[in-house]
Design a protein around this motif. Structure first.
Motif, PDB file in Angstrom:
ATOM      1  N   ARG A  52       0.835  -1.205   0.000  1.00  0.00           N
ATOM      2  CA  ARG A  52       0.000   0.000   0.000  1.00  0.00           C
ATOM      3  C   ARG A  52       0.863   1.246   0.000  1.00  0.00           C
ATOM      4  O   ARG A  52       1.801   1.348   0.762  1.00  0.00           O
ATOM      5  CB  ARG A  52      -0.888  -0.014   1.244  1.00  0.00           C
ATOM      6  CG  ARG A  52      -1.960  -1.072   1.145  1.00  0.00           C
ATOM      7  CD  ARG A  52      -2.954  -0.994   2.271  1.00  0.00           C
ATOM      8  NE  ARG A  52      -3.387   0.338   2.604  1.00  0.00           N
ATOM      9  CZ  ARG A  52      -4.286   1.046   1.943  1.00  0.00           C
ATOM     10  NH1 ARG A  52      -4.853   0.571   0.885  1.00  0.00           N
ATOM     11  NH2 ARG A  52      -4.626   2.247   2.341  1.00  0.00           N
ATOM     12  N   ASP A  53       0.518   2.183  -0.853  1.00  0.00           N
ATOM     13  CA  ASP A  53       1.185   3.488  -0.872  1.00  0.00           C
ATOM     14  C   ASP A  53       0.153   4.598  -0.693  1.00  0.00           C
ATOM     15  O   ASP A  53       0.132   5.574  -1.389  1.00  0.00           O
ATOM     16  CB  ASP A  53       2.024   3.667  -2.137  1.00  0.00           C
ATOM     17  CG  ASP A  53       1.196   3.585  -3.411  1.00  0.00           C
ATOM     18  OD1 ASP A  53       0.009   3.211  -3.339  1.00  0.00           O
ATOM     19  OD2 ASP A  53       1.732   3.894  -4.472  1.00  0.00           O
ATOM     20  N   THR A  54      -0.698   4.429   0.215  1.00  0.00           N
ATOM     21  CA  THR A  54      -1.794   5.283   0.679  1.00  0.00           C
ATOM     22  C   THR A  54      -2.815   5.697  -0.371  1.00  0.00           C
ATOM     23  O   THR A  54      -3.523   4.812  -0.811  1.00  0.00           O
ATOM     24  CB  THR A  54      -1.313   6.405   1.593  1.00  0.00           C
ATOM     25  OG1 THR A  54       0.023   6.731   1.349  1.00  0.00           O
ATOM     26  CG2 THR A  54      -1.409   5.966   3.014  1.00  0.00           C
ATOM     27  N   MET A  97     -10.263   9.538   5.577  1.00  0.00           N
ATOM     28  CA  MET A  97      -8.965   9.324   6.203  1.00  0.00           C
ATOM     29  C   MET A  97      -8.276   8.175   5.493  1.00  0.00           C
ATOM     30  O   MET A  97      -8.921   7.179   5.150  1.00  0.00           O
ATOM     31  CB  MET A  97      -9.118   8.986   7.681  1.00  0.00           C
ATOM     32  CG  MET A  97      -7.795   8.906   8.417  1.00  0.00           C
ATOM     33  SD  MET A  97      -7.906   8.019   9.978  1.00  0.00           S
ATOM     34  CE  MET A  97      -7.860   6.345   9.402  1.00  0.00           C
ATOM     35  N   ILE A  98      -6.982   8.319   5.287  1.00  0.00           N
ATOM     36  CA  ILE A  98      -6.192   7.252   4.675  1.00  0.00           C
ATOM     37  C   ILE A  98      -4.875   7.138   5.422  1.00  0.00           C
ATOM     38  O   ILE A  98      -4.173   8.135   5.608  1.00  0.00           O
ATOM     39  CB  ILE A  98      -5.900   7.541   3.185  1.00  0.00           C
ATOM     40  CG1 ILE A  98      -7.195   7.580   2.378  1.00  0.00           C
ATOM     41  CG2 ILE A  98      -4.954   6.497   2.609  1.00  0.00           C
ATOM     42  CD1 ILE A  98      -6.989   7.952   0.914  1.00  0.00           C
ATOM     43  N   THR A  99      -4.570   5.923   5.865  1.00  0.00           N
ATOM     44  CA  THR A  99      -3.249   5.596   6.396  1.00  0.00           C
ATOM     45  C   THR A  99      -2.811   4.319   5.677  1.00  0.00           C
ATOM     46  O   THR A  99      -3.626   3.688   4.985  1.00  0.00           O
ATOM     47  CB  THR A  99      -3.279   5.351   7.917  1.00  0.00           C
ATOM     48  OG1 THR A  99      -3.892   4.097   8.188  1.00  0.00           O
ATOM     49  CG2 THR A  99      -4.000   6.474   8.663  1.00  0.00           C
ATOM     50  N   PRO A 100      -1.574   3.890   5.841  1.00  0.00           N
ATOM     51  CA  PRO A 100      -1.186   2.623   5.208  1.00  0.00           C
ATOM     52  C   PRO A 100      -2.003   1.422   5.697  1.00  0.00           C
ATOM     53  O   PRO A 100      -2.176   0.455   4.977  1.00  0.00           O
ATOM     54  CB  PRO A 100       0.291   2.472   5.577  1.00  0.00           C
ATOM     55  CG  PRO A 100       0.765   3.869   5.776  1.00  0.00           C
ATOM     56  CD  PRO A 100      -0.409   4.592   6.403  1.00  0.00           C
ATOM     57  N   GLU A 101      -2.527   1.495   6.914  1.00  0.00           N
ATOM     58  CA  GLU A 101      -3.264   0.368   7.491  1.00  0.00           C
ATOM     59  C   GLU A 101      -4.778   0.473   7.380  1.00  0.00           C
ATOM     60  O   GLU A 101      -5.482  -0.518   7.538  1.00  0.00           O
ATOM     61  CB  GLU A 101      -2.912   0.209   8.983  1.00  0.00           C
ATOM     62  CG  GLU A 101      -1.483  -0.133   9.261  1.00  0.00           C
ATOM     63  CD  GLU A 101      -0.567   1.104   9.236  1.00  0.00           C
ATOM     64  OE1 GLU A 101      -1.035   2.223   9.523  1.00  0.00           O
ATOM     65  OE2 GLU A 101       0.618   0.932   8.899  1.00  0.00           O
ATOM     66  N   ARG A 132      -9.727  -1.971   6.959  1.00  0.00           N
ATOM     67  CA  ARG A 132      -8.402  -2.214   7.536  1.00  0.00           C
ATOM     68  C   ARG A 132      -7.659  -3.157   6.596  1.00  0.00           C
ATOM     69  O   ARG A 132      -8.195  -4.206   6.218  1.00  0.00           O
ATOM     70  CB  ARG A 132      -8.533  -2.789   8.932  1.00  0.00           C
ATOM     71  CG  ARG A 132      -9.039  -1.750   9.912  1.00  0.00           C
ATOM     72  CD  ARG A 132      -9.009  -2.250  11.359  1.00  0.00           C
ATOM     73  NE  ARG A 132      -9.326  -1.177  12.266  1.00  0.00           N
ATOM     74  CZ  ARG A 132     -10.573  -0.803  12.596  1.00  0.00           C
ATOM     75  NH1 ARG A 132     -11.603  -1.444  12.102  1.00  0.00           N
ATOM     76  NH2 ARG A 132     -10.772   0.189  13.430  1.00  0.00           N
ATOM     77  N   THR A 159      -5.630   3.016  -1.907  1.00  0.00           N
ATOM     78  CA  THR A 159      -7.055   3.071  -1.570  1.00  0.00           C
ATOM     79  C   THR A 159      -7.891   3.191  -2.836  1.00  0.00           C
ATOM     80  O   THR A 159      -8.907   2.508  -2.994  1.00  0.00           O
ATOM     81  CB  THR A 159      -7.341   4.238  -0.607  1.00  0.00           C
ATOM     82  OG1 THR A 159      -6.691   3.968   0.632  1.00  0.00           O
ATOM     83  CG2 THR A 159      -8.829   4.415  -0.369  1.00  0.00           C
ATOM     84  N   SER A 168      -8.383   2.854   5.752  1.00  0.00           N
ATOM     85  CA  SER A 168      -9.045   3.956   5.044  1.00  0.00           C
ATOM     86  C   SER A 168     -10.475   4.049   5.549  1.00  0.00           C
ATOM     87  O   SER A 168     -11.119   3.026   5.817  1.00  0.00           O
ATOM     88  CB  SER A 168      -9.052   3.715   3.535  1.00  0.00           C
ATOM     89  OG  SER A 168      -7.749   3.755   3.020  1.00  0.00           O
TER      90      SER A 168
END
Length: 128
Positions: A5-7, A77-81, A104, A11, A83
């Motif tokens: 994942r690269d954010t 919201m988006i994080t590597p883990e 997740r 996503t 969205s």
């Protein structure tokens, strides 16, 4: 799917895969989205569908017909883990739903947990 994942781009790719699966109801498209042991909550407080076979079976039991809906979404919201997605589902034959999805992710970009909240926009809010 199965790539790190690269954010935001990851996503977007996952959401494109979800919309492809939703429109096709193809078990391979659905399977590609989730880890083997994923949990899929169709409501945040119910029992999830656990594992890809249960997710696919539940999806197909409640499948929407292709071209019977549109879906617009934007990330909150988006994080590597994880969205969090804000969406609107419009069905050609009727209801419009506001959606909130929490996804997740596993390191390979597939979902290990999917939780959805949805509300029919035609239903008035209950008084507290």
């Amino acid at each position: 799917m199965n790539e790190p994942r690269d954010t935001p781009d990851a996503t977007t790719r996952w959401m494109q895969g979800y919309l492809k699966a939703w429109s096709s109801n193809d078990p391979d498209h659905i399977n590609a989205l989730f880890t083997e042991d994923a949990e899929y909550y169709t409501d945040p407080f119910g029992e999830p569908r656990r594992g890809r076979p249960a997710i696919v079976a539940g999806w197909l039991d409640h499948a929407d017909e292709p071209d019977s809906f549109t879906f617009e979404w934007s990330p909150l919201m988006i994080t590597p883990e994880m969205s969090i997605i804000d969406g609107v589902t419009r069905y050609a034959a009727g209801p419009v739903y506001s959606n909130l999805w929490v996804i997740r992710f596993a390191p390979d970009g597939r979902a290990r947990e999917f939780i959805e909240w949805w509300m029919d926009q035609a239903q008035p809010a209950e008084d507290s």
